[in-house]
Design an enzyme around this catalytic site. Structure first.
Site, mmCIF file in Angstrom:
data_model
loop_
_atom_site.group_PDB
_atom_site.id
_atom_site.type_symbol
_atom_site.label_atom_id
_atom_site.label_comp_id
_atom_site.label_asym_id
_atom_site.label_seq_id
_atom_site.Cartn_x
_atom_site.Cartn_y
_atom_site.Cartn_z
ATOM 1 N N SER A 117 113.522 3.184 -71.606
ATOM 2 C CA SER A 117 112.772 4.437 -71.497
ATOM 3 C C SER A 117 113.440 5.538 -72.292
ATOM 4 C CB SER A 117 112.734 4.839 -70.018
ATOM 5 O OG SER A 117 112.195 6.115 -69.870
ATOM 6 N N TYR A 141 116.672 7.319 -62.185
ATOM 7 C CA TYR A 141 115.809 6.359 -62.891
ATOM 8 C C TYR A 141 116.329 6.112 -64.311
ATOM 9 C CZ TYR A 141 111.904 4.718 -65.716
ATOM 10 O OH TYR A 141 111.143 4.021 -66.616
ATOM 11 N N LYS A 145 118.011 2.528 -66.170
ATOM 12 C CA LYS A 145 117.584 1.898 -67.431
ATOM 13 C C LYS A 145 118.762 1.805 -68.401
ATOM 14 C CE LYS A 145 113.263 1.090 -66.538
ATOM 15 N NZ LYS A 145 112.597 -0.199 -66.723
HETATM 16 N N1 UFG Z 1 102.990 17.309 -65.312
HETATM 17 C C1 UFG Z 1 102.294 18.410 -64.813
HETATM 18 N N2 UFG Z 1 101.509 18.216 -63.723
HETATM 19 C C2 UFG Z 1 101.390 17.019 -63.102
HETATM 20 C C3 UFG Z 1 102.093 15.913 -63.611
HETATM 21 C C4 UFG Z 1 102.893 16.090 -64.730
HETATM 22 O O1 UFG Z 1 102.388 19.508 -65.337
HETATM 23 O O2 UFG Z 1 100.663 16.933 -62.096
HETATM 24 C C5 UFG Z 1 103.811 17.486 -66.510
HETATM 25 C C6 UFG Z 1 105.265 17.093 -66.294
HETATM 26 O O3 UFG Z 1 105.977 18.195 -65.801
HETATM 27 C C7 UFG Z 1 105.660 16.659 -67.699
HETATM 28 C C8 UFG Z 1 104.366 16.123 -68.311
HETATM 29 O O4 UFG Z 1 103.327 16.612 -67.501
HETATM 30 O O5 UFG Z 1 106.061 17.776 -68.427
HETATM 31 C C9 UFG Z 1 104.302 14.609 -68.306
HETATM 32 O O6 UFG Z 1 104.596 14.166 -66.978
HETATM 33 P P1 UFG Z 1 104.401 12.667 -66.508
HETATM 34 O O7 UFG Z 1 104.783 12.624 -65.063
HETATM 35 O O8 UFG Z 1 103.068 12.164 -66.915
HETATM 36 O O9 UFG Z 1 105.456 11.870 -67.371
HETATM 37 P P2 UFG Z 1 107.009 12.125 -67.500
HETATM 38 O O10 UFG Z 1 107.222 12.736 -68.838
HETATM 39 O O11 UFG Z 1 107.634 12.818 -66.370
HETATM 40 O O12 UFG Z 1 107.501 10.643 -67.297
HETATM 41 C C10 UFG Z 1 107.455 9.699 -68.302
HETATM 42 C C11 UFG Z 1 107.472 8.308 -67.714
HETATM 43 C C12 UFG Z 1 108.777 8.031 -67.035
HETATM 44 C C13 UFG Z 1 109.902 8.354 -67.953
HETATM 45 C C14 UFG Z 1 109.766 9.772 -68.401
HETATM 46 C C15 UFG Z 1 110.836 10.212 -69.334
HETATM 47 O O13 UFG Z 1 106.444 8.146 -66.799
HETATM 48 O O14 UFG Z 1 108.834 6.685 -66.672
HETATM 49 O O15 UFG Z 1 108.553 9.903 -69.101
HETATM 50 O O16 UFG Z 1 110.910 11.621 -69.308
HETATM 51 F F1 UFG Z 1 111.072 8.228 -67.319
#
Ligand code: UFG
Length: 325
Positions: A117, A141, A145
Site C-alpha cells: 500500500s 495498518y 504492510k
Molecule cells: N474522505 C472524506 N469523507 C469520507 C471518506 C473519506 O472526506 O466519508 C476523504 C479522506 O479523508 C481522504 C479521501 O477522502 O482524504 C480518501 O479516503 P478513503 O477512505 O477513500 O481512502 P484513504 O485514502 O484513506 O485510504 C486508502 C486505502 C487504504 C490505504 C490508504 C493510504 O483505502 O487502504 O489509502 O492512505 F491505506
C-alpha cells in the site's frame, strides 16, 4: 495450467485479480475466510474456505492445490480500525502472512505477489512518490504492510521465495462488465460513500477537512481503477515467471483528485446534486498522495486502461445501480 492461490480472492481487488488470471489462462484458487469477502465474488475458480491464522487451513489448501504462486490480498485494511485495535491488524496481517510464507517454504512455492500500500510511505517528503522514497507509515495498518515487505526480503534470503510488492494508491471503480464491484461492510471509502449519498442512502457526504494545503483545501488522492490493479498483478506474475528478481512497484495514475473533485465527478455520473458537509479532519490522513508509476509502466508494461476519475466513478456507479435494481 498454472494454479495461483489467491488469498482474499473474495475481496474487492482480489476478485478482480481472479478474473484477470482466469482470462489469461491461469487457475485462480481463492483462499478466503469470508469474514470480509463475499462468496458471490468468487466466480473464476474454486473457493477454499480458510483462515491465514490457521496453519491447518493453509496446509490443506497447499496440499490440495500445489500452487505455483501465491497472490496475497487477504488482510484487514481499515486505517481507522487499525488505530483503534492495532493488535488485531498485526495478528492477521503480519502473523497470518508469516504462516502463509511458512507454508510456501514447506511446499516449495517460491513465487509471491503481495498487496502492499501507499500507506507504507506515510507523509510524503516529495511528490509524486517513487519506490525508493522513505517508507515511514503513520498508521498501524501501514506498518503491517511494511513489516510484510521486510518479511518478504527475509523469506527470499532463507527460502528463495521471490516476490513482487505492489503498492497501490486508492483503488476505485468496478469491473467494466458489471460482474463484480466494491462492497465493504462497513464502507468507509470516499467514492462509494459519495455514491451512496447520491442514491439517497446517506443524507450527506462528510468532507473530512477543508483546510489542507491543497488548491481547494480538501485531501488529494491518486485513484486507480481496480481492473488496472488486477492487470498489474498479472504483470507481476509474468515478471516472476520470466525469472526476474524480486521488486516493488507503485500503482497509481500520477495525478490526484481532491475530495471536492470526487464529489463533482460523482454528481456528473449520477446526474444529481450531492449534499456535502464540512467536518473535522480524520486523523492519519496525509494531505496529498500521488504516485510515480513509471517503474511499473516500464518494467511490467503496465498501461492503465481507465486512468480518469470519470471512468472509475462511472463504473462504480453502474455497479451500485445494478445492485440496487
Ligand atoms: N474522505 C472524506 N469523507 C469520507 C471518506 C473519506 O472526506 O466519508 C476523504 C479522506 O479523508 C481522504 C479521501 O477522502 O482524504 C480518501 O479516503 P478513503 O477512505 O477513500 O481512502 P484513504 O485514502 O484513506 O485510504 C486508502 C486505502 C487504504 C490505504 C490508504 C493510504 O483505502 O487502504 O489509502 O492512505 F491505506
Amino acid at each position: 495450467m498454472k494454479t495461483i492461490l489467491v488469498t482474499g480472492g473474495a475481496g474487492f481487488v482480489g476478485s478482480h485479480a481472479c478474473k484477470a488470471l482466469a482470462r489469461a489462462g491461469y487457475r485462480p484458487v481463492t483462499f478466503d475466510n469470508l469474514e470480509r469477502g463475499h462468496e458471490w465474488a468468487v466466480k473464476w475458480g474454486p473457493l477454499e474456505r480458510g483462515d491465514l491464522r490457521e496453519e491447518i487451513d493453509l496446509q490443506k489448501a497447499f496440499e490440495t492445490w500445489r500452487p505455483w504462486a501465491v497472490m496475497h490480498f487477504a488482510a484487514y485494511s481499515y486505517v481507522g480500525e487499525s488505530i483503534v485495535d492495532p493488535m488485531k491488524y498485526y495478528l492477521n496481517n503480519v502473523g497470518g502472512t508469516a504462516k502463509l510464507l511458512s507454508a510456501c517454504a514447506s511446499f516449495g512455492c517460491t513465487n509471491f505477489v503481495f498487496s502492499s500500500s501507499c500507506a507504507t510511505y506515510g507523509i510524503p517528503a516529495r511528490l509524486p512518490l517513487k519506490e525508493e522514497d522513505a517508507q515511514s507509515p503513520v498508521s498501524p495498518y501501514g506498518h503491517t504492510k511494511l513489516v510484510v515487505e521486510r518479511m518478504l526480503k527475509e523469506a527470499e534470503a532463507s527460502h528463495r521465495i521471490r516476490h513482487v510488492a505492489l503498492r497501490y494508491f486508492n483503488a476505485a471503480g468496478a469491473d467494466p462488465d458489471g460482474e463484480i464491484g466494491e462492497v465493504h461492510e462497513p464502507e468507509t471509502h470516499l467514492i462509494p460513500l459519495v455514491l451512496f449519498t447520491a442514491m439517497g442512502h446517506l443524507p450527506s457526504i462528510k468532507i473530512f477537512g477543508d483546510d489542507y494545503p491543497t488548491p481547494d483545501g480538501t485531501c488529494i488522492r491518486d485513484y486507480v481503477h481496480v481492473s488496472d490493479l488486477a492487470d498489474a498483478h498479472l504483470g507481476a506474475l509474468q515478471w516472476l515467471e520470466a525469472g526476474n528478481p524480486s521488486s516493488s512497484f507503485n500503482l497509481g495514475n500520477g495525478h490526484g483528485a481532491s475530495v471536492t473533485e470526487v464529489i463533482r465527478a460523482s454528481e456528473n455520473a449520477a446526474g444529481l446534486p450531492i449534499k456535502a458537509e464540512i467536518c473535522p479532519r480524520r486523523s492519519g490522513d496525509p494531505p496529498i498522495l500521488v504516485s510515480n508509476s513509471d517503474k511499473a509502466n516500464e518494467l511490467l508494461g503496465w498501461k492503465p486502461k481507465f486512468p480518469r476519475l470519470d471512468q472509475q466513478i462511472g463504473h462504480a456507479w453502474k455497479w451500485l445501480k445494478r445492485q440496487s435494481a
